[in-house]
Motif scaffolding. Structure first.
Motif, PDB file in Angstrom:
ATOM      1  N   GLY A  50      24.980  49.277   2.089  1.00  0.00           N
ATOM      2  CA  GLY A  50      23.735  48.719   1.572  1.00  0.00           C
ATOM      3  C   GLY A  50      23.993  47.283   1.160  1.00  0.00           C
ATOM      4  N   ALA A  51      22.976  46.466   1.173  1.00  0.00           N
ATOM      5  CA  ALA A  51      23.143  45.062   0.807  1.00  0.00           C
ATOM      6  C   ALA A  51      21.931  44.571   0.023  1.00  0.00           C
ATOM      7  N   VAL A  52      22.166  43.616  -0.839  1.00  0.00           N
ATOM      8  CA  VAL A  52      21.101  42.954  -1.585  1.00  0.00           C
ATOM      9  C   VAL A  52      21.372  41.462  -1.499  1.00  0.00           C
ATOM     10  N   ILE A  53      20.359  40.695  -1.130  1.00  0.00           N
ATOM     11  CA  ILE A  53      20.476  39.239  -1.094  1.00  0.00           C
ATOM     12  C   ILE A  53      19.499  38.695  -2.129  1.00  0.00           C
ATOM     13  N   PHE A  54      20.012  37.966  -3.091  1.00  0.00           N
ATOM     14  CA  PHE A  54      19.189  37.432  -4.172  1.00  0.00           C
ATOM     15  C   PHE A  54      18.740  36.009  -3.873  1.00  0.00           C
ATOM     16  N   ARG A  55      17.561  35.670  -4.358  1.00  0.00           N
ATOM     17  CA  ARG A  55      17.035  34.313  -4.306  1.00  0.00           C
ATOM     18  C   ARG A  55      16.463  33.996  -5.676  1.00  0.00           C
ATOM     19  N   ARG A  56      16.378  32.712  -6.002  1.00  0.00           N
ATOM     20  CA  ARG A  56      15.852  32.309  -7.319  1.00  0.00           C
ATOM     21  C   ARG A  56      14.360  32.560  -7.457  1.00  0.00           C
ATOM     22  N   THR A  57      13.606  32.372  -6.372  1.00  0.00           N
ATOM     23  CA  THR A  57      12.153  32.533  -6.441  1.00  0.00           C
ATOM     24  C   THR A  57      11.668  33.423  -5.290  1.00  0.00           C
ATOM     25  N   SER A  58      10.498  34.026  -5.495  1.00  0.00           N
ATOM     26  CA  SER A  58       9.932  34.851  -4.421  1.00  0.00           C
ATOM     27  C   SER A  58       9.541  33.987  -3.221  1.00  0.00           C
ATOM     28  N   LYS A  59       9.236  32.716  -3.446  1.00  0.00           N
ATOM     29  CA  LYS A  59       8.903  31.820  -2.333  1.00  0.00           C
ATOM     30  C   LYS A  59      10.089  31.719  -1.364  1.00  0.00           C
ATOM     31  N   GLN A  60      11.305  31.730  -1.889  1.00  0.00           N
ATOM     32  CA  GLN A  60      12.498  31.652  -1.041  1.00  0.00           C
ATOM     33  C   GLN A  60      12.692  32.932  -0.219  1.00  0.00           C
ATOM     34  N   ILE A  61      11.958  33.961  -0.565  1.00  0.00           N
ATOM     35  CA  ILE A  61      12.005  35.205   0.197  1.00  0.00           C
ATOM     36  C   ILE A  61      10.815  35.301   1.146  1.00  0.00           C
ATOM     37  N   LEU A  62       9.640  34.952   0.659  1.00  0.00           N
ATOM     38  CA  LEU A  62       8.410  35.225   1.393  1.00  0.00           C
ATOM     39  C   LEU A  62       7.842  34.067   2.211  1.00  0.00           C
ATOM     40  N   ALA A  63       8.274  32.854   1.982  1.00  0.00           N
ATOM     41  CA  ALA A  63       7.700  31.696   2.692  1.00  0.00           C
ATOM     42  C   ALA A  63       7.977  31.780   4.195  1.00  0.00           C
ATOM     43  N   GLU A  64       7.178  31.084   4.952  1.00  0.00           N
ATOM     44  CA  GLU A  64       7.354  30.995   6.403  1.00  0.00           C
ATOM     45  C   GLU A  64       8.786  30.580   6.729  1.00  0.00           C
ATOM     46  N   GLY A  65       9.468  31.362   7.540  1.00  0.00           N
ATOM     47  CA  GLY A  65      10.832  31.050   7.938  1.00  0.00           C
ATOM     48  C   GLY A  65      11.896  31.383   6.906  1.00  0.00           C
ATOM     49  N   ALA A  66      11.478  31.993   5.795  1.00  0.00           N
ATOM     50  CA  ALA A  66      12.439  32.325   4.727  1.00  0.00           C
ATOM     51  C   ALA A  66      13.114  33.671   5.007  1.00  0.00           C
ATOM     52  N   LEU A  67      13.773  34.208   4.018  1.00  0.00           N
ATOM     53  CA  LEU A  67      14.622  35.387   4.155  1.00  0.00           C
ATOM     54  C   LEU A  67      13.931  36.585   4.807  1.00  0.00           C
ATOM     55  N   TRP A  68      12.752  36.952   4.334  1.00  0.00           N
ATOM     56  CA  TRP A  68      12.082  38.155   4.844  1.00  0.00           C
ATOM     57  C   TRP A  68      11.788  38.014   6.337  1.00  0.00           C
ATOM     58  N   GLN A  69      11.187  36.907   6.714  1.00  0.00           N
ATOM     59  CA  GLN A  69      10.845  36.691   8.120  1.00  0.00           C
ATOM     60  C   GLN A  69      12.107  36.597   8.994  1.00  0.00           C
TER      61      GLN A  69
END
Length: 88
Positions: A50-69
């Motif tokens: 299992g893995a967890v990748i942390f970011r300071r803000t949700s924008k760094q996860i959800l923004a276009e081209g960010a972690l989630w995408q």
């Protein structure tokens, strides 16, 4: 079939390190996130991984081209299906 591999240089060094902890810094767009996602793929056949990748803000996860995408695009290439297409 397209080969998924790290870029030569820092990503390759990061992924080839035998260390338990690797510090990989640099400016935005340097491939750190992609390297982390590739590290997760390395363990694809281990059902206990299992893995967890942390970011300071949700924008760094959800923004276009960010972690989630980026993770959806990469993991889809190996047959993964997202449980949620977007986080809210």
């Amino acid at each position: 079939m397209k080969l998924i591999k790290p870029n030569p240089g820092p990503q390759e060094c990061f992924l080839s390190s035998p260390a338990d902890i690797v510090i990989f810094g640099g400016s935005a767009g340097g491939g750190k996130t992609f390297g982390l996602l590739l590290e997760c793929l390395r363990h694809i056949s281990n059902p206990d991984f299992g893995a967890v990748i942390f970011r300071r803000t949700s924008k760094q996860i959800l923004a276009e081209g960010a972690l989630w995408q980026s993770s959806e695009q990469l993991f889809r290439k190996v047959g993964a299906i997202s449980k949620e297409s977007t986080l809210e």
